[in-house]
Design a protein around this motif. Structure first.
Motif, PDB file in Angstrom:
ATOM      1  N   UNK A 122      48.695  43.332  39.971  1.00  0.00           N
ATOM      2  CA  UNK A 122      48.824  41.879  39.912  1.00  0.00           C
ATOM      3  C   UNK A 122      47.953  41.177  40.946  1.00  0.00           C
ATOM      4  N   UNK A 123      47.974  41.661  42.173  1.00  0.00           N
ATOM      5  CA  UNK A 123      47.159  41.005  43.200  1.00  0.00           C
ATOM      6  C   UNK A 123      45.676  41.305  43.029  1.00  0.00           C
ATOM      7  N   UNK A 124      45.349  42.471  42.478  1.00  0.00           N
ATOM      8  CA  UNK A 124      43.943  42.760  42.185  1.00  0.00           C
ATOM      9  C   UNK A 124      43.391  41.754  41.184  1.00  0.00           C
ATOM     10  N   UNK A 125      44.189  41.409  40.187  1.00  0.00           N
ATOM     11  CA  UNK A 125      43.737  40.424  39.210  1.00  0.00           C
ATOM     12  C   UNK A 125      43.380  39.098  39.853  1.00  0.00           C
ATOM     13  N   UNK A 126      44.202  38.653  40.783  1.00  0.00           N
ATOM     14  CA  UNK A 126      43.909  37.405  41.495  1.00  0.00           C
ATOM     15  C   UNK A 126      42.639  37.526  42.331  1.00  0.00           C
ATOM     16  N   UNK A 127      42.502  38.659  42.999  1.00  0.00           N
ATOM     17  CA  UNK A 127      41.327  38.860  43.848  1.00  0.00           C
ATOM     18  C   UNK A 127      40.045  38.887  43.023  1.00  0.00           C
ATOM     19  N   UNK A 128      40.110  39.496  41.853  1.00  0.00           N
ATOM     20  CA  UNK A 128      38.926  39.553  40.994  1.00  0.00           C
ATOM     21  C   UNK A 128      38.513  38.164  40.519  1.00  0.00           C
ATOM     22  N   UNK A 129      39.493  37.322  40.235  1.00  0.00           N
ATOM     23  CA  UNK A 129      39.178  35.959  39.824  1.00  0.00           C
ATOM     24  C   UNK A 129      38.486  35.194  40.948  1.00  0.00           C
ATOM     25  N   UNK A 130      38.897  35.447  42.192  1.00  0.00           N
ATOM     26  CA  UNK A 130      38.290  34.764  43.343  1.00  0.00           C
ATOM     27  C   UNK A 130      36.991  35.421  43.790  1.00  0.00           C
ATOM     28  N   UNK A 131      36.844  36.711  43.443  1.00  0.00           N
ATOM     29  CA  UNK A 131      35.650  37.439  43.857  1.00  0.00           C
ATOM     30  C   UNK A 131      35.718  37.956  45.272  1.00  0.00           C
ATOM     31  N   UNK A 132      36.932  38.073  45.828  1.00  0.00           N
ATOM     32  CA  UNK A 132      37.082  38.591  47.186  1.00  0.00           C
ATOM     33  C   UNK A 132      38.503  39.097  47.375  1.00  0.00           C
ATOM     34  N   UNK A 133      38.665  39.981  48.358  1.00  0.00           N
ATOM     35  CA  UNK A 133      39.978  40.505  48.675  1.00  0.00           C
ATOM     36  C   UNK A 133      39.904  41.973  49.050  1.00  0.00           C
ATOM     37  N   UNK A 134      40.987  42.466  49.632  1.00  0.00           N
ATOM     38  CA  UNK A 134      41.045  43.862  50.070  1.00  0.00           C
ATOM     39  C   UNK A 134      42.443  44.397  49.811  1.00  0.00           C
ATOM     40  N   UNK A 135      42.516  45.572  49.198  1.00  0.00           N
ATOM     41  CA  UNK A 135      43.788  46.266  48.992  1.00  0.00           C
ATOM     42  C   UNK A 135      43.700  47.625  49.672  1.00  0.00           C
ATOM     43  N   UNK A 136      44.679  47.909  50.512  1.00  0.00           N
ATOM     44  CA  UNK A 136      44.757  49.199  51.194  1.00  0.00           C
ATOM     45  C   UNK A 136      46.086  49.853  50.807  1.00  0.00           C
ATOM     46  N   UNK A 137      46.004  50.911  50.027  1.00  0.00           N
ATOM     47  CA  UNK A 137      47.192  51.664  49.636  1.00  0.00           C
ATOM     48  C   UNK A 137      47.403  52.817  50.607  1.00  0.00           C
ATOM     49  N   UNK A 138      48.628  52.988  51.043  1.00  0.00           N
ATOM     50  CA  UNK A 138      48.919  54.067  51.982  1.00  0.00           C
ATOM     51  C   UNK A 138      49.353  55.300  51.193  1.00  0.00           C
ATOM     52  N   UNK A 139      48.462  56.280  51.176  1.00  0.00           N
ATOM     53  CA  UNK A 139      48.754  57.563  50.547  1.00  0.00           C
ATOM     54  C   UNK A 139      49.161  58.569  51.608  1.00  0.00           C
ATOM     55  N   UNK A 140      48.565  59.744  51.550  1.00  0.00           N
ATOM     56  CA  UNK A 140      48.906  60.806  52.496  1.00  0.00           C
ATOM     57  C   UNK A 140      47.972  61.981  52.236  1.00  0.00           C
ATOM     58  N   UNK A 141      47.836  62.855  53.227  1.00  0.00           N
ATOM     59  CA  UNK A 141      47.166  64.129  52.965  1.00  0.00           C
ATOM     60  C   UNK A 141      47.915  64.905  51.894  1.00  0.00           C
ATOM     61  N   UNK A 142      49.211  64.602  51.734  1.00  0.00           N
ATOM     62  CA  UNK A 142      49.995  65.216  50.667  1.00  0.00           C
ATOM     63  C   UNK A 142      49.429  64.890  49.297  1.00  0.00           C
TER      64      UNK A 142
END
Length: 257
Positions: free
Chosen positions: A116-136
């Motif tokens: 959902x937030x990626x869609x908004x960022x794409x419309x604006x042409x800017x933004x950053x998403x950082x997902x916290x994964x793991x070495x797992x």
């Protein structure tokens, strides 16, 4: 500039909030523990901080969060999907209801907010998403199976989105943080004890956000974990899974091997 951080009441999430406040970002901090969020808000007096109590083990809460922020006209420049937890034990023994809460938190709510937030960022042409994964997220995890599987999803989803954005020439950035052990309350929630020392969450958060701003796809803090990731390429899936079992068996919260 405004950042939304889930799982902000402790650990890496709290350190992300502190670092982004230093950088001048206004914050929306989310977690289940309201008291801890308000303590953090009072600490970060140099920026505007909005507290939202939320339980991301309920998918509807993720949908409601996006809807409420949209209605309020909150424009999110940075999304950090940090909320998550682990369930330790053999797959045949771990409680199903707890595993479903894990899957809703670690996968479904992260997926919803990212999309959902990626869609908004794409419309604006800017933004950053950082997902916290793991070495797992790079292997199977016997006795920690649901957690490892959930982080595999986070890693592969983020990598795929990163490549889609690169191919389209978008200025929106998407990265996944893949730390090894970190000294946070995660260990207590999962009822595990790591057999090796963990990284400082403050160092992990700062390193991760700096790398994400530079557009790095997979972020692995700590020289030791980078070495581990490199040598994994030379082992078969069977060997990696057997090694993972030996590592996981040392994490028994009761001190049992």
């Amino acid at each position: 500039m405004k950042a939304l951080i889930t799982g902000a009441s402790s650990g890496i999430g709290r350190e992300f909030a502190r670092y982004l406040a230093e950088l001048g970002y206004d914050l929306i901090i989310c977690a289940r523990r309201t008291d801890e969020l308000y303590k953090l808000r009072d600490e970060l007096s140099n920026v505007r901080v909005r507290v939202i109590t939320i339980d991301l083990s309920r998918e509807q809460d993720a949908l409601d969060l996006y809807e409420h922020l949209s209605i309020d006209g909150e424009e999110i420049d940075v999304l950090i999907n940090n909320a998550g937890f682990g369930v330790y034990g053999k797959f045949s023994d771990t409680p199903l209801d707890r595993e479903l809460q894990l899957l809703h938190t670690n996968i479904c709510s992260l997926h919803i907010l990212t999309k959902l937030f990626l869609g908004d960022m794409l419309k604006r042409g800017s933004g950053l998403i950082l997902n916290v994964g793991s070495m797992a997220g790079f292997s199977a995890g016997p006795t920690f199976s649901s957690y490892y599987a959930s982080k595999n999803y986070v890693v592969r989803l983020t990598e795929a989105i990163h490549e889609e954005l690169r191919r389209s020439g978008s200025k929106v950035k998407v990265s996944v943080l893949c730390p090894g052990p970190v000294n946070t309350s995660f260990n207590d929630v999962a009822n595990v004890k790591f057999s090796v020392g963990g990284l400082n969450p403050r160092d992990v958060a700062r390193y991760a956000f700096d790398k994400a701003q530079k557009g790095k796809m997979v972020i692995i803090p700590g020289a030791g974990m980078k070495v581990v990731k490199f040598f994994e390429h030379f082992l078969s899936e069977k060997a990696l899974t057997r090694m993972s079992y030996n590592v996981q068996s040392r994490k028994d919260g009761n001190g049992n091997a």
